[in-house]
Design an enzyme around this catalytic site. Structure first.
Site, PDB file in Angstrom:
ATOM      1  CE  LYS A   1      -3.063   3.092   0.640  1.00 17.54           C
ATOM      2  NZ  LYS A   1      -4.097   3.467  -0.291  1.00 17.54           N
TER       3      LYS A   1
ATOM      4  CB  CYS B   1      -3.468   8.920   0.591  1.00 14.98           C
ATOM      5  SG  CYS B   1      -5.135   8.756   1.208  1.00 14.98           S
TER       6      CYS B   1
HETATM    7  N1  SAJ Z   1      -1.755  15.228  -8.521  1.00 13.82           N
HETATM    8  C1  SAJ Z   1      -0.917  15.980  -9.333  1.00 13.82           C
HETATM    9  N2  SAJ Z   1      -0.632  15.494 -10.560  1.00 13.82           N
HETATM   10  C2  SAJ Z   1      -1.142  14.318 -11.032  1.00 13.82           C
HETATM   11  C3  SAJ Z   1      -1.971  13.570 -10.208  1.00 13.82           C
HETATM   12  C4  SAJ Z   1      -2.264  14.045  -8.943  1.00 13.82           C
HETATM   13  O1  SAJ Z   1      -0.437  17.047  -8.938  1.00 13.82           O
HETATM   14  O2  SAJ Z   1      -0.842  13.982 -12.186  1.00 13.82           O
HETATM   15  C5  SAJ Z   1      -2.068  15.721  -7.168  1.00 13.82           C
HETATM   16  C6  SAJ Z   1      -3.556  15.945  -6.919  1.00 13.82           C
HETATM   17  O3  SAJ Z   1      -3.966  17.208  -7.395  1.00 13.82           O
HETATM   18  C7  SAJ Z   1      -3.636  15.813  -5.421  1.00 13.82           C
HETATM   19  C8  SAJ Z   1      -2.601  14.744  -5.121  1.00 13.82           C
HETATM   20  O4  SAJ Z   1      -1.731  14.703  -6.232  1.00 13.82           O
HETATM   21  O5  SAJ Z   1      -3.260  17.023  -4.783  1.00 13.82           O
HETATM   22  C9  SAJ Z   1      -3.172  13.347  -4.886  1.00 13.82           C
HETATM   23  O6  SAJ Z   1      -4.239  13.113  -5.802  1.00 13.82           O
HETATM   24  P1  SAJ Z   1      -4.469  11.695  -6.521  1.00 13.82           P
HETATM   25  O7  SAJ Z   1      -5.663  11.816  -7.357  1.00 13.82           O
HETATM   26  O8  SAJ Z   1      -3.215  11.248  -7.164  1.00 13.82           O
HETATM   27  O9  SAJ Z   1      -4.656  10.684  -5.321  1.00 13.82           O
HETATM   28  P2  SAJ Z   1      -5.633  10.619  -4.045  1.00 13.82           P
HETATM   29  O10 SAJ Z   1      -4.900  11.159  -2.864  1.00 13.82           O
HETATM   30  O11 SAJ Z   1      -6.962  11.174  -4.336  1.00 13.82           O
HETATM   31  O12 SAJ Z   1      -5.763   9.022  -3.893  1.00 13.82           O
HETATM   32  C10 SAJ Z   1      -4.588   8.243  -3.803  1.00 13.82           C
HETATM   33  C11 SAJ Z   1      -4.703   7.082  -4.797  1.00 13.82           C
HETATM   34  N3  SAJ Z   1      -3.446   6.369  -4.903  1.00 13.82           N
HETATM   35  C12 SAJ Z   1      -2.880   6.083  -6.086  1.00 13.82           C
HETATM   36  O13 SAJ Z   1      -3.352   6.426  -7.128  1.00 13.82           O
HETATM   37  C13 SAJ Z   1      -1.625   5.279  -6.049  1.00 13.82           C
HETATM   38  C14 SAJ Z   1      -5.827   6.141  -4.357  1.00 13.82           C
HETATM   39  O14 SAJ Z   1      -5.904   5.008  -5.213  1.00 13.82           O
HETATM   40  C15 SAJ Z   1      -5.582   5.693  -2.915  1.00 13.82           C
HETATM   41  O15 SAJ Z   1      -6.614   4.826  -2.458  1.00 13.82           O
HETATM   42  C16 SAJ Z   1      -5.565   6.925  -2.051  1.00 13.82           C
HETATM   43  O16 SAJ Z   1      -4.469   7.756  -2.467  1.00 13.82           O
HETATM   44  C17 SAJ Z   1      -5.372   6.500  -0.612  1.00 13.82           C
HETATM   45  O17 SAJ Z   1      -6.337   6.617   0.157  1.00 13.82           O
HETATM   46  O18 SAJ Z   1      -4.303   6.004  -0.256  1.00 13.82           O
END
Ligand code: SAJ
Length: 419
Positions: free
Chosen positions: A216, A270
């Site tokens: 995870k 996360c």
């Molecule tokens: N972000 C960027 N650029 C990107 C993608 C995301 O700057 O290309 C930023 C987002 O704006 C945000 C942060 O990263 O601030 C996180 O967003 P996210 O959409 O990547 O992830 P979360 O936090 O919504 O959810 C993540 C997910 N993990 C992965 O994709 C590996 C989700 O599947 C998990 O279940 C979740 O964390 C968790 O609870 O751990």
């Protein structure tokens, strides 16, 4: 059939972004679920059939499960056949995990346990936490044979089943994602998997608890490192006066390249947290993972600095900051880089009025309320009145504001939504 699986009475501890959807999905599949939370506001809201946060399809599922009498709420630990712990695991100032909520939940569960019960830790945790859960339970209940001591002859089945749902798609991914279930023994993993078989259409992969915990953390660290790559690129292209979105778009035409999107930083509960648990577990080895965290944590400072420099070119600038949530189309502001950027700008330019707009945020977050120069307005008003427009979150509602109203204004689009 459900009774054969695990007795059919389930308690989910922690009614947050993971606990509530998990409890609701199980309840809609016919399991008798009690949600446990220390927060009376959350308990009362869910008891009335109301989801306390916005997530597509959650509201209707919660009200249905409560109306059917399958989902009820309690502030006290009930007796159940299986317990899922889904409480927060924040980090301490030194970036080690704060396991106090997990320990408190485990000890409260311990008081109710009967031989044959299952305890699943869903909270994202450092390697070894599931074993600690077994130890904490054993300390409260020396009468029970726990798996960390007796292995396969244990009275209680203890396992880790991390969630991996994406906020905004939780109700879909909860059902369709593959799940990892790590037991302290094989029997623990098999028993815990029986809970997830009730609703999961994905593959259920059985392993040991520490591997599940680590897998995870790896998933979120992987994403963090990849976003850090994009964020670092955005600084490099800016210094070379190149458009990062154009460069990434072109590079991503390569069949084996998929650069993620830069932004104002990385938020949510996360991705900015979990990689630190790996760093804490192997501080001398996790060099790339630590650096990625530092790159992403620096980004809000860089964005704020850019805005402050732009503002200093005006005699009396009006600044509009669009977006406060940690990502698009959710109402969650935990660890939001947008909130950090707005706070930094407001603190550095106390004489400048800064308009802030976010359709998902009805009032200024607590950490911004002491800034007298911040005003929450609607996005149209902010854009029309601004000299400088800073797009911090690419909500769909903001994409619609594209170009038409930007003439003559300085536009700083940190998300590439208007690129
Ligand atoms: N972000 C960027 N650029 C990107 C993608 C995301 O700057 O290309 C930023 C987002 O704006 C945000 C942060 O990263 O601030 C996180 O967003 P996210 O959409 O990547 O992830 P979360 O936090 O919504 O959810 C993540 C997910 N993990 C992965 O994709 C590996 C989700 O599947 C998990 O279940 C979740 O964390 C968790 O609870 O751990």
């Amino acid at each position: 059939m459900l009774n054969e699986v695990f007795g059919g009475r389930l308690a989910v501890i922690g009614m947050g972004y993971i606990g509530l959807p998990t409890a609701t999905v199980l309840a809609t599949r016919g399991i008798q679920v009690v949600g446990v939370d220390v927060n009376p506001r959350i308990v009362d809201a869910i008891s009335r059939g109301e989801a306390p946060f916005i997530e597509p399809d959650l509201q209707v599922a919660v009200s249905g499960a409560v109306a059917m009498g399958r989902l009820s709420m309690s502030r006290e630990m009930p007796e159940a056949d299986a317990y899922i712990i889904a409480v927060p695991t924040p980090f301490n100032p030194d970036h080690t995990a704060d396991l106090s909520y997990v320990q408190a939940a485990a000890e409260q569960v311990a008081a109710k346990l009967q031989p044959g019960n299952i305890v699943v830790l869903e909270s994202t945790s450092p390697p070894g936490t599931t074993e600690k859960v077994s130890q904490w339970i054993g300390a409260v209940r020396p009468d029970l044979k726990m798996p960390h001591v007796v292995g396969s002859n244990a009275d209680i089945f203890v396992a880790h089943c991390p969630e991996r749902v994406l906020p905004g798609r939780i109700m879909i991914e909860m059902i369709t994602n593959n799940r990892v279930v790590g037991g302290l023994t094989t029997a623990c993993a098999i028993k815990a998997a029986s809970i997830y078989r009730v609703f999961s259409q994905g593959e259920i992969l059985l392993t040991d608890a520490a591997s599940a915990e680590m897998a995870k953390l790896v998933e979120n660290a992987y994403r963090d490192v990849n976003i850090a790559f994009a964020n670092e690129l955005s600084l490099i292209t800016e210094s070379l006066r190149l458009d990062v979105w154009e460069v990434i778009k072109l590079a991503n035409q390569h069949p084996r390249v998929n650069v993620l999107s830069p932004g104002p930083g990385v938020g949510g509960h996360c991705i900015p947290v979990d990689p630190w648990f790996i760093v804490a577990a192997a501080p001398d080895l996790a060099k790339l993972i630590r650096t990625a965290r530092e790159v992403n944590d620096h980004k809000p400072h860089h964005v704020a600095e850019q805005v402050i420099n732009k503002a200093r070119r005006f005699r009396s600038p009006a600044i509009a900051c669009l977006g406060l949530t940690f990502k698009a189309n959710v109402d969650d502001i935990r660890e939001s880089p947008a909130v950090e950027v707005v706070g930094l700008i407001a603190g550095a330019l106390p004489e400048v009025e800064i308009m802030v707009a976010d359709p998902y945020v009805p009032e200024l977050p607590k950490e911004l309320q002491s800034n007298a120069n911040l005003r929450l307005v609607n996005a149209g008003e902010a854009v029309d009145a601004a000299d400088i427009i800073v797009l911090l979150v690419e909500h769909d509602a903001f994409k619609a504001l594209r170009h038409t109203r930007h003439n003559g204004k300085v536009v700083y689009d940190t998300r590439g939504a208007w690129a």
